[in-house]
Scaffold this motif. Structure first.
Motif, PDB file in Angstrom:
ATOM      1  N   ALA A 242       0.827  -1.207   0.000  1.00  0.00           N
ATOM      2  CA  ALA A 242       0.000   0.000   0.000  1.00  0.00           C
ATOM      3  C   ALA A 242       0.864   1.261   0.000  1.00  0.00           C
ATOM      4  CB  ALA A 242      -0.940  -0.011   1.201  1.00  0.00           C
ATOM      5  N   LEU A 243       1.931   1.249   0.800  1.00  0.00           N
ATOM      6  CA  LEU A 243       2.835   2.401   0.849  1.00  0.00           C
ATOM      7  C   LEU A 243       3.503   2.620  -0.506  1.00  0.00           C
ATOM      8  CD1 LEU A 243       4.388   4.636   2.322  1.00  0.00           C
ATOM      9  CD2 LEU A 243       6.036   2.885   3.055  1.00  0.00           C
ATOM     10  N   ALA A 244       4.022   1.547  -1.109  1.00  0.00           N
ATOM     11  CA  ALA A 244       4.664   1.668  -2.419  1.00  0.00           C
ATOM     12  C   ALA A 244       3.693   2.217  -3.453  1.00  0.00           C
ATOM     13  CB  ALA A 244       5.218   0.315  -2.857  1.00  0.00           C
ATOM     14  N   ALA A 245       2.450   1.747  -3.413  1.00  0.00           N
ATOM     15  CA  ALA A 245       1.447   2.239  -4.367  1.00  0.00           C
ATOM     16  C   ALA A 245       1.203   3.732  -4.172  1.00  0.00           C
ATOM     17  CB  ALA A 245       0.150   1.450  -4.213  1.00  0.00           C
ATOM     18  N   GLU A 246       1.126   4.170  -2.921  1.00  0.00           N
ATOM     19  CA  GLU A 246       0.920   5.596  -2.638  1.00  0.00           C
ATOM     20  C   GLU A 246       2.091   6.431  -3.145  1.00  0.00           C
ATOM     21  OE1 GLU A 246      -1.542   7.282  -1.332  1.00  0.00           O
ATOM     22  OE2 GLU A 246      -2.858   5.775  -0.459  1.00  0.00           O
ATOM     23  N   LEU A 247       3.289   5.865  -3.097  1.00  0.00           N
ATOM     24  CA  LEU A 247       4.488   6.583  -3.535  1.00  0.00           C
ATOM     25  C   LEU A 247       4.732   6.460  -5.033  1.00  0.00           C
ATOM     26  CD1 LEU A 247       6.899   5.606  -0.615  1.00  0.00           C
ATOM     27  CD2 LEU A 247       5.765   7.808  -0.954  1.00  0.00           C
ATOM     28  N   GLY A 248       3.923   5.619  -5.706  1.00  0.00           N
ATOM     29  CA  GLY A 248       4.088   5.433  -7.136  1.00  0.00           C
ATOM     30  C   GLY A 248       5.265   4.554  -7.499  1.00  0.00           C
ATOM     31  N   THR A 249       5.613   3.611  -6.601  1.00  0.00           N
ATOM     32  CA  THR A 249       6.725   2.693  -6.843  1.00  0.00           C
ATOM     33  C   THR A 249       6.239   1.256  -6.668  1.00  0.00           C
ATOM     34  OG1 THR A 249       7.474   2.701  -4.521  1.00  0.00           O
ATOM     35  CG2 THR A 249       8.351   4.413  -5.974  1.00  0.00           C
TER      36      THR A 249
END
Length: 279
Positions: A242-249
């Protein structure tokens, strides 16, 4: 492990606490940080990285050798990030690469938000960020139940609930008998104190922390979200995705599971070294 590594230890007085820290090696600076894990648990990995890095490890406030002026004070990611910033300033070091695992990953992200001048790379390995999950209310309620179970005196039950909530297999699960035959040894008093601090004063603030995604995305620091190859489906795997998705990675895979850097530092170190070098 390199048993000849020279380790320099020190302490730093910060607001409301005194921090224990250790420095070893030479080269680019990397900080290894946990919560509730303390410096001793990172020592094997630190020794391996010290071949070509200066490695800073520390006990988070209230844990092990880092003492509080007022026992029982809560520890938040923001407070721990401020501690790291002051420690880097004290050592006249940085900007640094920071590897944080579990609650330490939350600390590292908070450092990048509050003190971006102190960090150029954050490797956030499996942060337990309930706020990014679709079932955040259920997960927050589970944390409150874990804490209440611990407060009731059922320490073993609290740990079982913790593992179930994290979706980490219980020790002995699937084995004949399901558990070790021998009773556990008498716990070390410091281990008991650290465990109590985690349940009562650190877990809630860590798992409920809301990352400032806009600041992380706009900052100069490179943010790498790490996840273990054996952590699929676990709470921290979901939070990391979820964090990676929010950061666009995309999440970056590491060998092993949630604490692979402790379980098999010889396998973990080459992967971390490669990630720190941008590979």
């Amino acid at each position: 492990m390199n048993h000849t590594t020279t380790v320099t230890t020190g302490s730093l007085k910060v607001p409301d606490a005194t921090l224990h820290y250790e420095v070893r090696g030479h080269g680019p600076l990397v900080v290894l940080v946990g919560a509730p894990m303390h410096a001793a648990l990172f020592a094997p990995l630190a020794d391996l990285l010290a071949v070509d890095h200066t490695v800073l490890t520390t006990d988070p406030r209230g844990l092990n050798r880092s003492t509080l002026d007022t026992p029982g004070q809560d520890s938040t990611p923001e407070m721990r990030a401020n501690d790291l910033s002051r420690l880097l300033a004290h050592l006249d070091a940085g900007p640094a690469a920071v590897f944080g695992s579990s609650g330490g990953a939350v600390t590292a992200l908070a450092l990048a938000v509050a003190h971006p001048e102190r960090v150029h790379t954050v490797v956030a390995h499996e942060p337990p960020l309930n706020a990014l999950l679709d079932d955040r209310e259920e997960r927050d309620a589970a944390v409150e139940d874990i804490i209440a179970t611990y407060v009731s005196g059922d320490v073993a039950g609290a740990w079982v609930k913790f593992m179930v909530n994290a979706n980490i297999p219980l020790p002995g699960a699937g084995e004949p008998g399901g558990a070790p035959a021998e009773a556990p040894a008498e716990p070390d008093p410091q281990q008991v104190a650290d465990e109590r601090f985690w349940f009562l004063h650190e877990m809630r603030g860590t798992t409920r922390w809301q990352p400032d995604i806009a600041t992380l995305r706009a900052g100069q620091a490179r943010i790498v979200v790490g996840v273990g190859e054996e952590s699929a489906g676990q709470l921290c795997d979901r939070a990391s995705a979820a964090l990676a998705a929010e950061l666009g990675t995309e999440p970056t895979l590491f060998p092993g599971g949630h604490i692979a850097f402790v379980d098999d530092p010889e396998a973990f170190a080459p992967r971390l070294r490669a990630v720190l070098h941008g590979n």
